[in-house]
Design a protein around this motif. Structure first.
Motif, PDB file in Angstrom:
ATOM      1  N   LEU A   1      -0.121  -1.137  -0.151  1.00  0.00           N
ATOM      2  CA  LEU A   1       0.174  -0.216   0.181  1.00  0.00           C
ATOM      3  C   LEU A   1       1.024   0.970  -0.274  1.00  0.00           C
ATOM      4  N   THR A   2       1.903   0.990  -0.871  1.00  0.00           N
ATOM      5  CA  THR A   2       3.438   2.705  -0.387  1.00  0.00           C
ATOM      6  C   THR A   2       3.529   2.827  -1.649  1.00  0.00           C
ATOM      7  N   HIS A   3       2.919   2.155  -2.428  1.00  0.00           N
ATOM      8  CA  HIS A   3       3.369   2.085  -4.361  1.00  0.00           C
ATOM      9  C   HIS A   3       2.720   2.678  -4.982  1.00  0.00           C
ATOM     10  N   SER A   4       2.502   3.121  -6.467  1.00  0.00           N
ATOM     11  CA  SER A   4       2.492   3.589  -7.607  1.00  0.00           C
ATOM     12  C   SER A   4       2.480   2.870  -7.926  1.00  0.00           C
ATOM     13  N   PHE A   5       1.394   1.950  -9.437  1.00  0.00           N
ATOM     14  CA  PHE A   5       1.256   1.502  -9.868  1.00  0.00           C
ATOM     15  C   PHE A   5       2.525   1.191 -11.267  1.00  0.00           C
ATOM     16  N   SER A   6       3.256   2.487 -11.232  1.00  0.00           N
ATOM     17  CA  SER A   6       4.469   2.424 -12.209  1.00  0.00           C
ATOM     18  C   SER A   6       5.705   1.964 -11.401  1.00  0.00           C
ATOM     19  N   SER A   7       5.520   2.434  -9.654  1.00  0.00           N
ATOM     20  CA  SER A   7       7.183   1.873  -8.695  1.00  0.00           C
ATOM     21  C   SER A   7       6.550   0.787  -8.243  1.00  0.00           C
ATOM     22  N   TYR A   8       5.256  -0.506  -8.395  1.00  0.00           N
ATOM     23  CA  TYR A   8       5.103  -1.931  -8.336  1.00  0.00           C
ATOM     24  C   TYR A   8       5.428  -2.609  -9.462  1.00  0.00           C
ATOM     25  N   LEU A   9       5.331  -2.495 -10.645  1.00  0.00           N
ATOM     26  CA  LEU A   9       5.763  -3.187 -11.478  1.00  0.00           C
ATOM     27  C   LEU A   9       7.195  -3.141 -12.020  1.00  0.00           C
ATOM     28  N   LYS A  10       8.293  -1.632 -11.432  1.00  0.00           N
ATOM     29  CA  LYS A  10       9.394  -1.788 -11.581  1.00  0.00           C
ATOM     30  C   LYS A  10      10.043  -2.761 -10.659  1.00  0.00           C
ATOM     31  N   GLU A  11       9.218  -2.532  -9.389  1.00  0.00           N
ATOM     32  CA  GLU A  11       9.922  -3.510  -8.337  1.00  0.00           C
ATOM     33  C   GLU A  11       9.713  -5.206  -8.895  1.00  0.00           C
ATOM     34  N   ILE A  12       8.511  -5.177  -8.752  1.00  0.00           N
ATOM     35  CA  ILE A  12       8.908  -6.614  -9.648  1.00  0.00           C
ATOM     36  C   ILE A  12       8.699  -7.025 -10.935  1.00  0.00           C
ATOM     37  N   CYS A  13       9.089  -6.820 -11.519  1.00  0.00           N
ATOM     38  CA  CYS A  13       9.567  -6.812 -13.144  1.00  0.00           C
ATOM     39  C   CYS A  13      11.072  -6.237 -13.627  1.00  0.00           C
TER      40      CYS A  13
ATOM     41  N   ALA B   1       5.191   5.884 -16.178  1.00  0.00           N
ATOM     42  CA  ALA B   1       6.375   5.383 -16.762  1.00  0.00           C
ATOM     43  C   ALA B   1       7.298   3.998 -16.294  1.00  0.00           C
ATOM     44  N   PHE B   2       6.459   3.505 -16.380  1.00  0.00           N
ATOM     45  CA  PHE B   2       6.550   2.002 -16.087  1.00  0.00           C
ATOM     46  C   PHE B   2       6.466   1.155 -18.199  1.00  0.00           C
ATOM     47  N   LYS B   3       5.632   1.083 -18.384  1.00  0.00           N
ATOM     48  CA  LYS B   3       5.290   0.747 -19.812  1.00  0.00           C
ATOM     49  C   LYS B   3       6.663   1.043 -20.713  1.00  0.00           C
ATOM     50  N   GLY B   4       7.007   2.528 -20.775  1.00  0.00           N
ATOM     51  CA  GLY B   4       7.685   3.381 -22.078  1.00  0.00           C
ATOM     52  C   GLY B   4       6.889   3.508 -23.506  1.00  0.00           C
ATOM     53  N   ASP B   5       7.746   2.813 -24.397  1.00  0.00           N
ATOM     54  CA  ASP B   5       7.223   2.304 -26.132  1.00  0.00           C
ATOM     55  C   ASP B   5       6.371   1.596 -26.151  1.00  0.00           C
ATOM     56  N   CYS B   6       5.540   0.279 -24.961  1.00  0.00           N
ATOM     57  CA  CYS B   6       5.328  -1.212 -25.486  1.00  0.00           C
ATOM     58  C   CYS B   6       3.940  -0.538 -25.737  1.00  0.00           C
ATOM     59  N   ARG B   7       3.065  -1.616 -26.307  1.00  0.00           N
ATOM     60  CA  ARG B   7       1.654  -1.235 -26.622  1.00  0.00           C
ATOM     61  C   ARG B   7       0.481  -2.109 -25.873  1.00  0.00           C
ATOM     62  N   VAL B   8      -0.425  -1.017 -24.631  1.00  0.00           N
ATOM     63  CA  VAL B   8      -1.716  -1.447 -24.635  1.00  0.00           C
ATOM     64  C   VAL B   8      -2.304  -2.137 -25.131  1.00  0.00           C
ATOM     65  N   LEU B   9      -3.381  -2.831 -24.304  1.00  0.00           N
ATOM     66  CA  LEU B   9      -4.623  -3.401 -25.472  1.00  0.00           C
ATOM     67  C   LEU B   9      -5.542  -2.956 -23.896  1.00  0.00           C
ATOM     68  N   LYS B  10      -6.613  -2.310 -24.225  1.00  0.00           N
ATOM     69  CA  LYS B  10      -7.721  -2.525 -23.707  1.00  0.00           C
ATOM     70  C   LYS B  10      -8.704  -3.867 -24.252  1.00  0.00           C
ATOM     71  N   LEU B  11      -8.859  -4.095 -22.447  1.00  0.00           N
ATOM     72  CA  LEU B  11      -9.427  -5.596 -22.494  1.00  0.00           C
ATOM     73  C   LEU B  11     -10.542  -5.752 -21.816  1.00  0.00           C
ATOM     74  N   PHE B  12     -11.738  -5.087 -21.956  1.00  0.00           N
ATOM     75  CA  PHE B  12     -13.576  -4.764 -20.688  1.00  0.00           C
ATOM     76  C   PHE B  12     -14.125  -4.429 -21.795  1.00  0.00           C
ATOM     77  N   ALA B  13     -15.540  -4.696 -21.466  1.00  0.00           N
ATOM     78  CA  ALA B  13     -16.197  -4.423 -22.445  1.00  0.00           C
ATOM     79  C   ALA B  13     -17.148  -3.438 -22.574  1.00  0.00           C
ATOM     80  N   LYS B  14     -16.714  -2.451 -21.783  1.00  0.00           N
ATOM     81  CA  LYS B  14     -18.138  -1.313 -22.693  1.00  0.00           C
ATOM     82  C   LYS B  14     -16.739  -0.821 -23.394  1.00  0.00           C
ATOM     83  N   HIS B  15     -18.283  -0.235 -24.382  1.00  0.00           N
ATOM     84  CA  HIS B  15     -17.482   0.306 -25.635  1.00  0.00           C
ATOM     85  C   HIS B  15     -17.374  -0.419 -26.965  1.00  0.00           C
ATOM     86  N   ILE B  16     -16.685  -1.863 -26.459  1.00  0.00           N
ATOM     87  CA  ILE B  16     -15.630  -2.479 -27.020  1.00  0.00           C
ATOM     88  C   ILE B  16     -16.072  -3.347 -27.829  1.00  0.00           C
TER      89      ILE B  16
END
Length: 266
Positions: A115-127, A164-179
């Motif tokens: 509960l002290t991490h932001s999402f980017s800092s958490y991803l950097k730590e585990i990966c 801050a974590f993903k850089g230039d990688c591609r992210v895909l939205k995988l939810f049902a709303k409007h898609i």
């Protein structure tokens, strides 16, 4: 003498008839009507409702999550929480052997968010080797990292917060709303995506329809600790809880037991 007696008898007979006539006159009718009482309507008096009686009549309110959180601060999720959730869900439905096969080994879990991490800092730590995974990933219909959360709005928030974590990688939205699911399947088939972020229901549907393959996936992150406006975590929502467990059982637990996927609780 006999005639006189008959006459007197007739008079005697007529006298009571006169008396009855006087009783049946208009004045006597009024007297009779006065003596007769009209039938009175009877109303049952209802007891006045008191605040105590109304409270008893109402159903007992369940404890709100907000009340619980006021008494004790929220605790970060740990692997044991997920293990207990799975055992409670499958406990009465599966045999002992099947339950053993659905258990997740401790080695498949990544460090949980404290509960002290932001999402980017958490991803950097585990990966820490994310740049290497990103460059080597060239397979279609798959992602290196899969993030599972409770809603489309939360998915968008997580996508923004991982800049801050993903850089230039591609992210895909995988939810049902409007898609539509066909649009997502076409995008996965034609392009290469590194991260997928979405809801368990849509991700499960993509896996079942062979639109998304998890064989190349290295990291699966559950948005475990985040709470919505009603202070519910994703596993507090019955529909999301069921869909997440179904998705875990469908493919993820097997991949975790094989050692190809690591599981994190953010």
């Amino acid at each position: 003498m006999l005639i006189q007696q008959n006459a007197s008898d007739d008079e005697a007979i007529e006298k009571p008839s006169d008396e009855t006539a006087t009783h049946q006159g208009p004045d006597s009718k009024l007297a009779v009507t006065k003596k007769r009482k009209k039938p009175m309507e009877c109303f049952l008096s209802q007891p006045e409702e008191t605040p105590e009686s109304t409270l008893k009549a109402k159903k007992r309110k369940k404890k709100k999550i907000s009340d619980v959180l006021e008494k004790s601060p929220p605790k970060p999720g740990v692997p044991e929480d997920l293990q207990n959730l799975l055992s409670q869900h499958f406990g009465t439905k599966r045999s002992v052997i099947e339950i053993e096969e659905l258990k997740l080994p401790d080695s498949c879990f990544l460090p949980a968010n404290d509960l002290t991490h932001s999402f980017s800092s958490y991803l950097k730590e585990i990966c820490p080797k994310w740049a290497k995974f990103r460059k080597n990933h060239e397979e279609k219909k798959s992602v290196v990292m899969l993030v599972i959360c409770s809603s489309a709005l939360r998915s968008l928030e997580l996508i923004k917060s991982m800049t801050a974590f993903k850089g230039d990688c591609r992210v895909l939205k995988l939810f049902a709303k409007h898609i539509k699911i066909k649009e997502q399947m076409n995008m996965l088939e034609k392009g290469v995506f590194h991260i997928g972020v979405g809801t368990p229901g849509r991700i499960k549907a993509l896996v079942e329809q062979d639109g998304l393959c998890l064989n190349s996936t290295k990291y699966i992150i559950l948005d475990w600790n985040w709470r919505d406006q009603k202070l519910r975590r994703m596993m507090d929502i019955p529909e999301i809880k069921k869909e997440t467990i179904d998705l875990l059982e469908l493919r993820i637990i097997k991949l975790c037991r094989e050692g190809s996927v690591k599981l994190g609780l953010f």
